[in-house]
Design an enzyme around this catalytic site. Structure first.
Site, PDB file in Angstrom:
ATOM      1  N   ASP A  49       0.857  -1.186   0.000  1.00  0.00           N
ATOM      2  CA  ASP A  49       0.000   0.000   0.000  1.00  0.00           C
ATOM      3  C   ASP A  49       0.893   1.235   0.000  1.00  0.00           C
ATOM      4  O   ASP A  49       1.062   1.894   1.016  1.00  0.00           O
ATOM      5  CB  ASP A  49      -0.922  -0.013   1.227  1.00  0.00           C
ATOM      6  CG  ASP A  49      -1.814   1.218   1.265  1.00  0.00           C
ATOM      7  OD1 ASP A  49      -1.951   1.890   0.234  1.00  0.00           O
ATOM      8  OD2 ASP A  49      -2.363   1.534   2.343  1.00  0.00           O
ATOM      9  N   PHE A  50       1.476   1.511  -1.165  1.00  0.00           N
ATOM     10  CA  PHE A  50       2.340   2.685  -1.278  1.00  0.00           C
ATOM     11  C   PHE A  50       1.530   3.856  -1.789  1.00  0.00           C
ATOM     12  O   PHE A  50       0.775   3.726  -2.742  1.00  0.00           O
ATOM     13  CB  PHE A  50       3.528   2.387  -2.199  1.00  0.00           C
ATOM     14  CG  PHE A  50       4.396   1.295  -1.647  1.00  0.00           C
ATOM     15  CD1 PHE A  50       5.085   1.492  -0.454  1.00  0.00           C
ATOM     16  CD2 PHE A  50       4.484   0.077  -2.276  1.00  0.00           C
ATOM     17  CE1 PHE A  50       5.868   0.478   0.091  1.00  0.00           C
ATOM     18  CE2 PHE A  50       5.270  -0.942  -1.738  1.00  0.00           C
ATOM     19  CZ  PHE A  50       5.957  -0.733  -0.556  1.00  0.00           C
ATOM     20  N   GLU A  51       1.678   4.971  -1.113  1.00  0.00           N
ATOM     21  CA  GLU A  51       0.880   6.133  -1.482  1.00  0.00           C
ATOM     22  C   GLU A  51       1.765   7.278  -1.948  1.00  0.00           C
ATOM     23  O   GLU A  51       1.299   8.368  -2.197  1.00  0.00           O
ATOM     24  CB  GLU A  51      -0.002   6.564  -0.291  1.00  0.00           C
ATOM     25  CG  GLU A  51      -0.666   5.359   0.379  1.00  0.00           C
ATOM     26  CD  GLU A  51      -2.181   5.401   0.428  1.00  0.00           C
ATOM     27  OE1 GLU A  51      -2.733   6.477   0.223  1.00  0.00           O
ATOM     28  OE2 GLU A  51      -2.788   4.340   0.656  1.00  0.00           O
ATOM     29  N   SER A  52       3.077   7.022  -2.018  1.00  0.00           N
ATOM     30  CA  SER A  52       3.974   8.043  -2.547  1.00  0.00           C
ATOM     31  C   SER A  52       4.983   7.325  -3.442  1.00  0.00           C
ATOM     32  O   SER A  52       5.056   6.097  -3.445  1.00  0.00           O
ATOM     33  CB  SER A  52       4.680   8.769  -1.403  1.00  0.00           C
ATOM     34  OG  SER A  52       5.324   7.836  -0.569  1.00  0.00           O
TER      35      SER A  52
END
Ligand SMILES: *[C@@H]1O[C@H](CO)[C@@H](O)[C@H](O)[C@H]1NC(C)=O
Ligand SMILES: *[C@@H]1O[C@H](CO)[C@@H](O)[C@H](O)[C@H]1NC(C)=O
Ligand SMILES: *[C@@H]1O[C@H](CO)[C@@H](O)[C@H](O)[C@H]1NC(C)=O
Length: 402
Positions: free
Chosen positions: A170-173
């Site tokens: 869950d990478f958001e950057s």
């Protein structure tokens, strides 16, 4: 005696049953994944504060629980909000020892048949990935030693002897060298599966704008995922943008992701879970009731649809009836969206209707190919078109896949 033997067989059979009929299934369109670990509803005490993991595993409506989150990878550390209070510090490591989680993960897997994933990243993840491909591979091997079936005594294992069922990203950057990281985990999982028989799964949780900014490189056909949990919230393409009754969706883009599954994903059988907020405060674009039922029925008409992902457990448990609604939405038939644009030189007639086949008459599930009939008054043949065609009404008597 034979009665006893029968009883014994049944008992041992039952002991193994949860492993085969709960948990993630790549052939199911009704998987339910609920994130645990961030206590996002925010209660510090009381029944609505995040409870220990095993409490939720008893819930038969849930199949997959990603633990959120492993917040750093290179020098590993994790954060499970108030569940961290039940862990103890380990000297020389940023990881904690969590005996209660060790016990609960085992209970969730063996008693309740859940798939327990470790979700890596989260909104606070700031490492930005790895400086090189080699560093990524080394980090993956280290993470595998820590959370996989390692016998190495040289690592701090927060979950002790328990072994998770896989990883979620869950990478958001923006992140660098995530492809070699993911592929190293995948190959370690595959090697372990072939020697032990235990199945592992790899998932990712991209946001709905396509392509996903952070997970994009992994999703560009570079990593084989079993499922992706697309976050259809906090974005213009979320479930709140679904236009009920229309075959053409402008912003809600499940169709785009379905197309990704079939044309770009390294695993063409990847399942897409519809990621939704579990309560009004869990994310922007919360939907429930008949609107959510309509979105689920629509998403279910895509063959890649694998169920629903919800953020997060504490929100769901503070929202009475919501999970029951999701369960019943998932058990309802897929919608046959008959969206029509009949254009003649003088008139433009728009008729749209969503027909959800009632449970009294079984739906004919055979898929219809392009240019063939898929509906119309009195039609008893297949009503779902082969992807990517859409069943379009030409008149009340005749609908065709085009
Ligand atoms: C922490 O441990 C207590 C005592 O066993 C338990 O009641 C509680 O649910 C645990 N909390 C979390 C968040 O795991
Ligand atoms: C354990 O890990 C540390 C740090 O990575 C390393 O320096 C040490 O040699 C290792 N010990 C063993 C017995 O492998
Ligand atoms: C379903 O539809 C197909 C053609 O679309 C037809 O061949 C088949 O007999 C139908 N099955 C049932 C059970 O009506």
């Amino acid at each position: 005696m034979s009665f006893h033997l029968k009883g014994l067989c049944l008992t041992s059979l039952l002991a193994f049953m949860p492993l085969t009929y709960a948990g993630f299934s790549s052939s199911s369109s009704s998987n339910v994944a609920v994130y645990w670990g961030q206590n996002s509803y925010g209660q510090g005490t009381g029944s609505l504060a995040q409870q220990r993991l095993s409490y939720y595993c008893a819930n038969t409506a849930i199949d997959i629980i990603p633990l959120a989150f492993l917040t750093t990878i290179v020098d590993p550390s994790a954060n499970f909000a108030n569940a961290g209070d039940n862990c103890t510090a380990v000297s020389g490591s940023n990881l904690f020892s969590c005996p209660q989680l060790e016990e609960d993960i085992a209970t969730c897997q063996t008693t309740y048949g859940k798939s327990i994933l470790l979700s890596v990243g989260g909104a606070t993840y700031t490492e930005g990935g790895f400086t090189s491909s080699d560093a990524a591979v080394a980090a993956a091997s280290n993470i595998w030693d820590i959370f996989g079936p390692s016998t190495s005594s040289n690592v701090t294992r927060p979950f002790g002897t328990s072994v998770i069922d896989g990883f979620d990203f869950d990478f958001e950057s923006s992140v660098q060298n995530m492809v070699p990281f993911a592929n190293q985990l995948r190959s370690l999982m595959t090697a372990s599966s072939s020697s032990t028989g235990k199945q592992y799964i790899l998932t990712a949780a991209p946001q709905c704008p396509y392509p996903d900014a952070a997970d994009g490189s992994m999703l560009a056909g570079a990593v084989s995922f079993d499922a992706i949990f697309v976050q259809f919230y906090n974005n213009y393409c979320g479930v709140q943008s679904y236009t009920v009754g229309s075959s053409t969706q402008n912003n809600f883009n499940f169709a785009t992701w379905d197309n990704w599954a079939k044309t770009i994903s390294l695993n063409p059988d990847v399942k897409i879970l519809l990621g939704i907020p579990g309560n009004t405060g869990a994310g922007a674009g919360y939907e429930s009731g008949t609107t959510l039922a309509a979105v689920v029925a629509y998403a279910k008409s895509f063959s890649s649809f694998g169920g629903v992902m919800i953020w997060d457990m504490s929100q769901v448990y503070s929202n009475t009836g919501f999970l029951d609604g999701v369960t019943s939405d998932l058990s309802a038939p897929a919608s046959t969206t008959v969206g029509t644009t009949l254009t003649t030189s003088t008139t433009k007639l728009m008729t749209t209707a969503t027909t959800t086949t009632g449970s009294a008459t079984p739906t004919n599930t055979s898929l219809v190919s392009e240019w063939n009939q898929c509906g119309g008054q009195g039609w008893t043949g297949g009503t779902q078109c082969v992807v990517p065609y859409v069943c379009t009404a030409q008149s009340i008597w005749y609908s065709m896949c085009e």
